[in-house]
Structure formats: C-alpha cells, structure tokens
Motif scaffolding. Structure first.
Motif, PDB file in Angstrom:
ATOM      1  N   ASP A  39       0.817  -1.212   0.000  1.00  0.00           N
ATOM      2  CA  ASP A  39       0.000   0.000   0.000  1.00  0.00           C
ATOM      3  C   ASP A  39       0.848   1.258   0.000  1.00  0.00           C
ATOM      4  O   ASP A  39       0.482   2.266  -0.598  1.00  0.00           O
ATOM      5  CB  ASP A  39      -0.944   0.011   1.206  1.00  0.00           C
ATOM      6  N   GLU A  40       1.986   1.236   0.686  1.00  0.00           N
ATOM      7  CA  GLU A  40       2.857   2.408   0.706  1.00  0.00           C
ATOM      8  C   GLU A  40       3.369   2.734  -0.688  1.00  0.00           C
ATOM      9  O   GLU A  40       3.429   3.895  -1.080  1.00  0.00           O
ATOM     10  CB  GLU A  40       4.038   2.191   1.645  1.00  0.00           C
ATOM     11  N   ALA A  41       3.720   1.712  -1.452  1.00  0.00           N
ATOM     12  CA  ALA A  41       4.216   1.927  -2.811  1.00  0.00           C
ATOM     13  C   ALA A  41       3.111   2.471  -3.707  1.00  0.00           C
ATOM     14  O   ALA A  41       3.351   3.369  -4.519  1.00  0.00           O
ATOM     15  CB  ALA A  41       4.774   0.628  -3.381  1.00  0.00           C
ATOM     16  N   VAL A  42       1.905   1.945  -3.568  1.00  0.00           N
ATOM     17  CA  VAL A  42       0.778   2.428  -4.370  1.00  0.00           C
ATOM     18  C   VAL A  42       0.492   3.879  -4.036  1.00  0.00           C
ATOM     19  O   VAL A  42       0.331   4.723  -4.925  1.00  0.00           O
ATOM     20  CB  VAL A  42      -0.482   1.555  -4.143  1.00  0.00           C
ATOM     21  N   PHE A  43       0.451   4.193  -2.758  1.00  0.00           N
ATOM     22  CA  PHE A  43       0.175   5.565  -2.335  1.00  0.00           C
ATOM     23  C   PHE A  43       1.258   6.513  -2.825  1.00  0.00           C
ATOM     24  O   PHE A  43       0.967   7.602  -3.328  1.00  0.00           O
ATOM     25  CB  PHE A  43       0.037   5.626  -0.807  1.00  0.00           C
ATOM     26  N   ALA A  44       2.514   6.098  -2.712  1.00  0.00           N
ATOM     27  CA  ALA A  44       3.623   6.939  -3.186  1.00  0.00           C
ATOM     28  C   ALA A  44       3.535   7.160  -4.689  1.00  0.00           C
ATOM     29  O   ALA A  44       3.772   8.261  -5.181  1.00  0.00           O
ATOM     30  CB  ALA A  44       4.961   6.308  -2.818  1.00  0.00           C
ATOM     31  N   ALA A  45       3.162   6.132  -5.436  1.00  0.00           N
ATOM     32  CA  ALA A  45       3.036   6.269  -6.890  1.00  0.00           C
ATOM     33  C   ALA A  45       1.908   7.239  -7.246  1.00  0.00           C
ATOM     34  O   ALA A  45       2.063   8.072  -8.148  1.00  0.00           O
ATOM     35  CB  ALA A  45       2.779   4.903  -7.518  1.00  0.00           C
ATOM     36  N   ILE A  46       0.805   7.148  -6.541  1.00  0.00           N
ATOM     37  CA  ILE A  46      -0.313   8.063  -6.800  1.00  0.00           C
ATOM     38  C   ILE A  46       0.095   9.495  -6.490  1.00  0.00           C
ATOM     39  O   ILE A  46      -0.162  10.411  -7.276  1.00  0.00           O
ATOM     40  CB  ILE A  46      -1.557   7.639  -5.991  1.00  0.00           C
ATOM     41  N   VAL A  47       0.751   9.691  -5.354  1.00  0.00           N
ATOM     42  CA  VAL A  47       1.207  11.039  -4.995  1.00  0.00           C
ATOM     43  C   VAL A  47       2.202  11.553  -6.035  1.00  0.00           C
ATOM     44  O   VAL A  47       2.151  12.713  -6.442  1.00  0.00           O
ATOM     45  CB  VAL A  47       1.820  11.054  -3.576  1.00  0.00           C
ATOM     46  N   TYR A  48       3.095  10.686  -6.499  1.00  0.00           N
ATOM     47  CA  TYR A  48       4.075  11.073  -7.510  1.00  0.00           C
ATOM     48  C   TYR A  48       3.389  11.582  -8.771  1.00  0.00           C
ATOM     49  O   TYR A  48       3.749  12.636  -9.309  1.00  0.00           O
ATOM     50  CB  TYR A  48       4.990   9.898  -7.847  1.00  0.00           C
ATOM     51  N   VAL A  49       2.397  10.857  -9.256  1.00  0.00           N
ATOM     52  CA  VAL A  49       1.698  11.266 -10.475  1.00  0.00           C
ATOM     53  C   VAL A  49       0.963  12.586 -10.249  1.00  0.00           C
ATOM     54  O   VAL A  49       0.994  13.480 -11.100  1.00  0.00           O
ATOM     55  CB  VAL A  49       0.725  10.165 -10.952  1.00  0.00           C
ATOM     56  N   LEU A  50       0.323  12.732  -9.094  1.00  0.00           N
ATOM     57  CA  LEU A  50      -0.424  13.956  -8.821  1.00  0.00           C
ATOM     58  C   LEU A  50       0.493  15.163  -8.682  1.00  0.00           C
ATOM     59  O   LEU A  50       0.168  16.254  -9.148  1.00  0.00           O
ATOM     60  CB  LEU A  50      -1.272  13.788  -7.560  1.00  0.00           C
ATOM     61  N   VAL A  51       1.641  14.974  -8.046  1.00  0.00           N
ATOM     62  CA  VAL A  51       2.556  16.098  -7.820  1.00  0.00           C
ATOM     63  C   VAL A  51       3.341  16.449  -9.080  1.00  0.00           C
ATOM     64  O   VAL A  51       3.514  17.613  -9.414  1.00  0.00           O
ATOM     65  CB  VAL A  51       3.515  15.782  -6.642  1.00  0.00           C
ATOM     66  N   SER A  52       3.819  15.423  -9.778  1.00  0.00           N
ATOM     67  CA  SER A  52       4.670  15.682 -10.940  1.00  0.00           C
ATOM     68  C   SER A  52       3.875  16.045 -12.188  1.00  0.00           C
ATOM     69  O   SER A  52       4.391  16.697 -13.089  1.00  0.00           O
ATOM     70  CB  SER A  52       5.540  14.463 -11.242  1.00  0.00           C
TER      71      SER A  52
END
Length: 96
Positions: A39-52
């Motif tokens: 779940d941490e990896a999924v959440f980090a990936a989602i945040v990455y896409v939203l921020v970048s």
C-alpha cells in the motif's frame, strides 16, 4: 513513512494520516493467491503522479507496481476522495 523508503515523495505526516484509512491485508482462508501489493508503494506512486503531473503510463518502475494498478486504485477513490464524497472510501479502493 516508518521505513522512509518513500520519504522523498510522501511526507511522514501524510502517510500517518492515510494509513488508518486503509483496510488490513486480506487473508485467504484457503491460502495461496497473489501477494498483496504494498500500500505504501501504491500511495507513493499516486502522490508522484499527482505532484509531478506525469501521465500514468510514464510512471517510473522504481515504485514496483504497474501503472494500471496505480491508476485503478486512484480512479476508484481519487476523484471521490478529493471532492469529499463518501461513496469512494480509500479503504474500499485499497482492498480491490
């Protein structure tokens, strides 16, 4: 994040707010099946896409999850969570 593995993209405070909203990993009574996705990896990936602002298809492989998994988890609750709707809870989406 306790492991600080994704600290470069997800601040500790944000993960601490999100963690209680996620359901515990599902256990299959008969055993077997596919391993739960981190779940941490999924959440980090989602945040990455939203921020970048990058496209889902451009998600770097460093997260260890597929772009379709990240997008499916986000599209299940992303818009609903952002708008404040109660129909798409993070717990329901991360249990998919």
């Amino acid at each position: 994040m306790a492991s600080n593995r994704w600290g470069w993209i997800v601040p500790d405070g944000l993960w601490e707010i999100t963690r209680p909203l996620l359901p515990p990993p599902r256990l299959r009574p008969q055993g077997g099946g596919t391993a739960n996705i981190d779940d941490e990896a999924v959440f980090a990936a989602i945040v990455y896409v939203l921020v970048s602002g990058c496209a889902w298809r451009a998600l770097p492989p460093c997260f260890g999850i597929s772009k379709s998994t990240a997008h499916r988890r986000f599209s299940g609750c992303g818009a609903a969570c952002i708008s404040g709707s109660s129909t798409g809870s993070p717990a329901a989406v991360f249990s998919i």
